[in-house]
Design a protein around this motif. Structure first.
Motif, PDB file in Angstrom:
ATOM      1  N   VAL A   1      22.902   7.475   0.083  1.00 63.95           N
ATOM      2  CA  VAL A   1      23.431   8.583  -0.727  1.00 63.95           C
ATOM      3  C   VAL A   1      22.422   8.978  -1.798  1.00 63.95           C
ATOM      4  O   VAL A   1      22.136  10.166  -1.992  1.00 63.95           O
ATOM      5  CB  VAL A   1      24.800   8.209  -1.345  1.00 63.95           C
ATOM      6  CG1 VAL A   1      25.211   9.220  -2.401  1.00 63.95           C
ATOM      7  CG2 VAL A   1      25.859   8.099  -0.252  1.00 63.95           C
TER       8      VAL A   1
ATOM      9  N   GLN B   1      20.120  12.871  -2.138  1.00 60.79           N
ATOM     10  CA  GLN B   1      20.461  13.743  -3.252  1.00 60.79           C
ATOM     11  C   GLN B   1      19.183  14.091  -4.008  1.00 60.79           C
ATOM     12  O   GLN B   1      18.142  13.456  -3.824  1.00 60.79           O
ATOM     13  CB  GLN B   1      21.435  13.045  -4.204  1.00 60.79           C
ATOM     14  CG  GLN B   1      22.793  12.793  -3.607  1.00 60.79           C
ATOM     15  CD  GLN B   1      23.715  12.046  -4.556  1.00 60.79           C
ATOM     16  OE1 GLN B   1      23.277  11.293  -5.414  1.00 60.79           O
ATOM     17  NE2 GLN B   1      25.007  12.255  -4.384  1.00 60.79           N
ATOM     18  N   THR B   2      19.280  15.081  -4.880  1.00 63.43           N
ATOM     19  CA  THR B   2      18.129  15.440  -5.710  1.00 63.43           C
ATOM     20  C   THR B   2      17.900  14.359  -6.756  1.00 63.43           C
ATOM     21  O   THR B   2      18.742  13.465  -6.944  1.00 63.43           O
ATOM     22  CB  THR B   2      18.363  16.784  -6.426  1.00 63.43           C
ATOM     23  OG1 THR B   2      19.438  16.623  -7.358  1.00 63.43           O
ATOM     24  CG2 THR B   2      18.667  17.901  -5.435  1.00 63.43           C
TER      25      THR B   2
ATOM     26  N   GLU C   1      22.300  15.454  -7.597  1.00 58.96           N
ATOM     27  CA  GLU C   1      23.068  16.569  -7.031  1.00 58.96           C
ATOM     28  C   GLU C   1      22.882  16.619  -5.515  1.00 58.96           C
ATOM     29  O   GLU C   1      21.847  16.232  -4.996  1.00 58.96           O
ATOM     30  CB  GLU C   1      22.606  17.894  -7.645  1.00 58.96           C
ATOM     31  CG  GLU C   1      22.761  17.975  -9.148  1.00 58.96           C
ATOM     32  CD  GLU C   1      24.210  17.974  -9.595  1.00 58.96           C
ATOM     33  OE1 GLU C   1      25.047  18.592  -8.905  1.00 58.96           O
ATOM     34  OE2 GLU C   1      24.505  17.367 -10.645  1.00 58.96           O
ATOM     35  N   THR C   2      23.896  17.138  -4.821  1.00 60.81           N
ATOM     36  CA  THR C   2      23.757  17.323  -3.379  1.00 60.81           C
ATOM     37  C   THR C   2      23.005  18.623  -3.107  1.00 60.81           C
ATOM     38  O   THR C   2      22.923  19.497  -3.971  1.00 60.81           O
ATOM     39  CB  THR C   2      25.134  17.368  -2.681  1.00 60.81           C
ATOM     40  OG1 THR C   2      25.897  18.447  -3.223  1.00 60.81           O
ATOM     41  CG2 THR C   2      25.880  16.054  -2.846  1.00 60.81           C
TER      42      THR C   2
ATOM     43  N   ILE D   1      23.373  19.118   2.917  1.00 63.58           N
ATOM     44  CA  ILE D   1      24.021  17.795   2.969  1.00 63.58           C
ATOM     45  C   ILE D   1      25.039  17.711   1.843  1.00 63.58           C
ATOM     46  O   ILE D   1      24.779  17.160   0.781  1.00 63.58           O
ATOM     47  CB  ILE D   1      22.981  16.654   2.834  1.00 63.58           C
ATOM     48  CG1 ILE D   1      21.901  16.774   3.901  1.00 63.58           C
ATOM     49  CG2 ILE D   1      23.672  15.299   2.918  1.00 63.58           C
ATOM     50  CD1 ILE D   1      20.795  15.747   3.791  1.00 63.58           C
ATOM     51  N   SER D   2      26.207  18.253   2.080  1.00 61.85           N
ATOM     52  CA  SER D   2      27.234  18.240   1.039  1.00 61.85           C
ATOM     53  C   SER D   2      27.905  16.875   0.920  1.00 61.85           C
ATOM     54  O   SER D   2      28.455  16.547  -0.126  1.00 61.85           O
ATOM     55  CB  SER D   2      28.278  19.323   1.306  1.00 61.85           C
ATOM     56  OG  SER D   2      28.909  19.084   2.551  1.00 61.85           O
ATOM     57  N   GLN D   3      27.866  16.084   1.979  1.00 61.71           N
ATOM     58  CA  GLN D   3      28.486  14.756   1.993  1.00 61.71           C
ATOM     59  C   GLN D   3      27.447  13.719   2.440  1.00 61.71           C
ATOM     60  O   GLN D   3      27.448  13.292   3.593  1.00 61.71           O
ATOM     61  CB  GLN D   3      29.669  14.739   2.960  1.00 61.71           C
ATOM     62  CG  GLN D   3      30.793  15.657   2.582  1.00 61.71           C
ATOM     63  CD  GLN D   3      31.665  15.020   1.511  1.00 61.71           C
ATOM     64  OE1 GLN D   3      32.035  13.961   1.613  1.00 61.71           O
ATOM     65  NE2 GLN D   3      31.977  15.658   0.469  1.00 61.71           N
ATOM     66  N   PRO D   4      26.555  13.286   1.545  1.00 62.28           N
ATOM     67  CA  PRO D   4      25.514  12.344   1.957  1.00 62.28           C
ATOM     68  C   PRO D   4      26.056  11.007   2.462  1.00 62.28           C
ATOM     69  O   PRO D   4      25.383  10.312   3.217  1.00 62.28           O
ATOM     70  CB  PRO D   4      24.655  12.154   0.707  1.00 62.28           C
ATOM     71  CG  PRO D   4      25.361  12.811  -0.397  1.00 62.28           C
ATOM     72  CD  PRO D   4      26.425  13.687   0.160  1.00 62.28           C
ATOM     73  N   ASP D   5      27.305  10.686   2.109  1.00 57.53           N
ATOM     74  CA  ASP D   5      27.881   9.422   2.593  1.00 57.53           C
ATOM     75  C   ASP D   5      28.273   9.489   4.067  1.00 57.53           C
ATOM     76  O   ASP D   5      28.638   8.480   4.667  1.00 57.53           O
ATOM     77  CB  ASP D   5      29.067   8.998   1.732  1.00 57.53           C
ATOM     78  CG  ASP D   5      30.193  10.005   1.709  1.00 57.53           C
ATOM     79  OD1 ASP D   5      29.979  11.185   2.044  1.00 57.53           O
ATOM     80  OD2 ASP D   5      31.314   9.607   1.340  1.00 57.53           O
TER      81      ASP D   5
ATOM     82  N   SER E   1      15.882  20.486   5.272  1.00 55.05           N
ATOM     83  CA  SER E   1      16.096  20.692   3.848  1.00 55.05           C
ATOM     84  C   SER E   1      14.745  20.694   3.139  1.00 55.05           C
ATOM     85  O   SER E   1      14.120  19.649   2.981  1.00 55.05           O
ATOM     86  CB  SER E   1      16.978  19.590   3.253  1.00 55.05           C
ATOM     87  OG  SER E   1      17.029  19.699   1.835  1.00 55.05           O
TER      88      SER E   1
END
Length: 108
Positions: free
Chosen positions: A34, A38-39, A43-44, A48-52, A97
């Motif tokens: 996760v 993220q940055t 932040e997402t 990838i809105s749900q890195p989990d 990305s």
């Protein structure tokens, strides 16, 4: 090794070697995956809105003489691989990305 549902994996652009075989060394902890997806600000990114939902893997490119250093990271969605699994990265890749510098490719 079986590919995930959409047949795609994510790797950092600077680690991508088209058609190279690799061996899975281990899986990353979910929290580590996760954080990586993220940055720097935590932040997402839009892609990838749900890195989990992703599983991170430590892999090494391999040759006939066995695994080669350095290790690289490979990410899958809804699929995970075990230590000792092996496969090859696809010949074609596309930017996934730009913010995270990740490309998407198939595994064979």
């Amino acid at each position: 090794m079986v590919q995930d549902d959409d047949g795609q994996v994510l790797v950092f652009t600077y680690n991508y070697e088209a058609g190279e075989s690799f061996d899975v060394v281990s899986q990353l902890e979910t929290g580590t995956t996760v954080s990586i997806l993220q940055t720097a600000d935590g932040e997402t990114v839009p892609e990838i809105s749900q890195p989990d939902e992703y599983t991170g893997h430590v892999v090494r490119y391999s040759t006939d003489d066995g695994p080669q250093a350095p290790s690289i990271l490979l990410f899958t969605r809804d699929q995970s691989y075990s230590s000792g699994d092996s496969a090859s990265l696809g010949e074609d890749a596309q930017m996934f990305s730009s913010q995270l510098n990740l490309i998407s490719t198939s595994i064979e």
